[in-house]
Design an enzyme around this catalytic site. Structure first.
Site, PDB file in Angstrom:
ATOM      1  N   CYS A 180       0.833  -1.211   0.000  1.00 36.96           N
ATOM      2  CA  CYS A 180       0.000   0.000   0.000  1.00 36.96           C
ATOM      3  C   CYS A 180       0.867   1.260   0.000  1.00 36.96           C
ATOM      4  O   CYS A 180       1.889   1.334   0.675  1.00 36.96           O
ATOM      5  CB  CYS A 180      -0.917  -0.016   1.230  1.00 36.96           C
ATOM      6  SG  CYS A 180      -2.056   1.365   1.260  1.00 36.96           S
ATOM      7  N   CYS A 220       0.386   0.122  10.350  1.00 38.77           N
ATOM      8  CA  CYS A 220      -0.059  -0.871   9.379  1.00 38.77           C
ATOM      9  C   CYS A 220       1.054  -1.702   8.739  1.00 38.77           C
ATOM     10  O   CYS A 220       1.954  -1.156   8.086  1.00 38.77           O
ATOM     11  CB  CYS A 220      -0.869  -0.189   8.274  1.00 38.77           C
ATOM     12  SG  CYS A 220      -1.639  -1.424   7.199  1.00 38.77           S
ATOM     13  N   CYS A 279     -16.070  -9.564   5.857  1.00 34.10           N
ATOM     14  CA  CYS A 279     -15.545  -8.232   5.606  1.00 34.10           C
ATOM     15  C   CYS A 279     -14.342  -8.350   4.677  1.00 34.10           C
ATOM     16  O   CYS A 279     -13.363  -9.023   4.999  1.00 34.10           O
ATOM     17  CB  CYS A 279     -15.155  -7.583   6.925  1.00 34.10           C
ATOM     18  SG  CYS A 279     -14.455  -5.947   6.704  1.00 34.10           S
ATOM     19  N   CYS A 338     -19.386  -6.812   3.999  1.00 32.72           N
ATOM     20  CA  CYS A 338     -18.814  -5.515   4.350  1.00 32.72           C
ATOM     21  C   CYS A 338     -17.545  -5.348   3.523  1.00 32.72           C
ATOM     22  O   CYS A 338     -16.893  -6.339   3.196  1.00 32.72           O
ATOM     23  CB  CYS A 338     -18.485  -5.524   5.837  1.00 32.72           C
ATOM     24  SG  CYS A 338     -17.570  -4.074   6.380  1.00 32.72           S
ATOM     25  N   ARG A 374     -17.477  -4.024  18.319  1.00 27.24           N
ATOM     26  CA  ARG A 374     -16.700  -5.194  17.876  1.00 27.24           C
ATOM     27  C   ARG A 374     -15.346  -5.255  18.571  1.00 27.24           C
ATOM     28  O   ARG A 374     -14.543  -4.320  18.489  1.00 27.24           O
ATOM     29  CB  ARG A 374     -16.518  -5.143  16.351  1.00 27.24           C
ATOM     30  CG  ARG A 374     -15.804  -6.376  15.806  1.00 27.24           C
ATOM     31  CD  ARG A 374     -15.960  -6.504  14.291  1.00 27.24           C
ATOM     32  NE  ARG A 374     -17.366  -6.414  13.929  1.00 27.24           N
ATOM     33  CZ  ARG A 374     -17.905  -5.410  13.255  1.00 27.24           C
ATOM     34  NH1 ARG A 374     -17.161  -4.439  12.819  1.00 27.24           N
ATOM     35  NH2 ARG A 374     -19.195  -5.408  13.007  1.00 27.24           N
TER      36      ARG A 374
END
Ligand code: SAM
Ligand code: DTB
Ligand code: SF4
Length: 331
Positions: A54, A61, A98, A130, A262
């Site tokens: 990314c 991340c 998801c 999702c 969650r």
């Protein structure tokens, strides 16, 4: 006093967070029972449809190309690969899938066409779908909605004040704009954040302040404990104490009584007792299955055993859905 409020002050939220622990849990548990079916847990499963490489700079991340974390880069999966994984997740007990992509934003290209196909394929399995694909326009969100998307996840991650310390390539306003686009496309909104990134208690409460001031509270709020991955700038962050997780879950439950809270990343490092306290404090959803996006997570069988011990049931999909989106479930 009305429990569902969009006018919480930062001071009030901080006061809730700092309530003596067991009083806090008790108050959250009461509200949870008042507004939700407290014996039910939403079991979601993550599929990383496009992994790593990314362009963005989010310090937590492992998928950011600029950090060497050893994550294997994978191009977009095929629709078949995704349906196979979703079918396995369904048989493991998941009601929602998801799909996450290591993208900055959605682009109108062939990859997006493929994601649209994935959404309808998984929706046809009778599962809630999702997506978390980064920033999205209203038109793109509408396209996903028409394909049967149920929810869109886009996290605020932290408070407006602390945000710039962690995320360097897009702004808090960009995030809020995406949430507005998702809302305008009539999708349900999933937005939360991460604790354990060096933020203050005020920052944790500040994030809940912003979420609770959205025109409508998000339908679900993921609370992640940072998974400190080697190679990221946050690799040396100390683990989040379980008491902080319990406080954060309870405060989220009190500030947004009806939302699905969650218990997200970080469960692999938590004991069953710790998770039991989180459920008591109002958590009513988990990600299950051996992997989150790139890091380990409890397997379905372990989680089903945990729920059995606690006397909790995995929830069946689509209970709050609009009629148009329930078709697949009723077949
Ligand atoms: N690329 C998209 C985006 O940034 O919106 C979607 C995927 S991104 C990995 C989704 C969320 O996962 C992030 O917003 C963050 O809250 C969470 N996340 C990522 N890495 C994490 C970590 N190491 N520990 C806990 N949560 C993490
Ligand atoms: C969310 O709030 N947490 C999930 C999901 N939404 C996309 C992702 C957690 C990722 C943890 C790090 C990893 O496995 O790469
Ligand atoms: Fe990319 Fe999302 Fe990771 Fe940021 S959080 S680096 S946008 S995958």
């Amino acid at each position: 006093m009305n429990d569902i409020r969009n006018n919480w002050t930062k001071e009030e939220i901080l006061e809730v967070y700092q309530t003596p622990l067991l009083e806090l849990v008790f108050r959250a548990a009461q509200l949870h029972r008042k507004y939700n079916k407290s014996t039910e847990v939403h079991v979601n499963s993550l599929i990383s449809i496009k992994t790593g490489g990314c362009t963005e700079d989010c310090e937590y991340c492992p998928q950011a190309a600029r950090y060497s974390t050893g994550v294997d880069v994978h191009k977009l999966m095929t629709v078949e690969q995704v349906t196979d994984l979703a079918t396995k997740a369904k048989s493991g007990g998941a009601s929602r899938v998801c799909m996450g992509a290591a993208w900055r934003e959605v682009r109108d290209n062939r990859d997006f066409d493929k994601v649209v196909d994935m959404v309808s394929a998984v929706n046809n399995l009778g599962m809630e779908v999702c997506c978390t694909l980064g920033m999205i326009t209203e038109e793109q969100a509408k396209r996903l909605s028409e394909a049967g998307l149920y929810a869109y996840n886009h996290n605020l991650d932290t408070s407006e004040e602390y945000y710039d310390e962690i995320i360097h390539t897009r702004t808090y306003d960009d995030r809020l704009k995406t949430l507005e686009n998702v809302r305008n496309a009539n999708l349900t909104v999933c937005s939360g954040g991460i604790i354990g990134m060096g933020e203050s208690v005020e920052d944790r409460c500040g994030m809940l302040f912003t979420l609770s001031h959205l025109k409508k509270h998000p339908e679900s709020v993921p609370i992640n404990a940072l998974v400190a991955v080697e190679g990221t700038p946050l690799e040396n962050q100390p683990p989040v104490p379980i008491w902080d997780m319990v406080r954060m879950v309870a405060t989220t439950r009190i500030v947004m009584p009806k939302t699905v809270v969650r218990l997200s990343a970080g469960r692999q490092q938590m004991t069953l007792e710790g998770q039991a306290l989180c459920f008591l404090a109002g958590a009513n959803s988990i990600f299950s299955g051996e992997k989150l996006l790139t890091t380990p997570n409890p397997e379905f069988s372990e989680d089903m055993e945990m729920l059995r011990i606690f006397g909790l049931q995995p929830r069946v999909p689509f209970q709050d859905a609009q009629p148009a989106k329930t078709e697949a479930a009723s077949h």
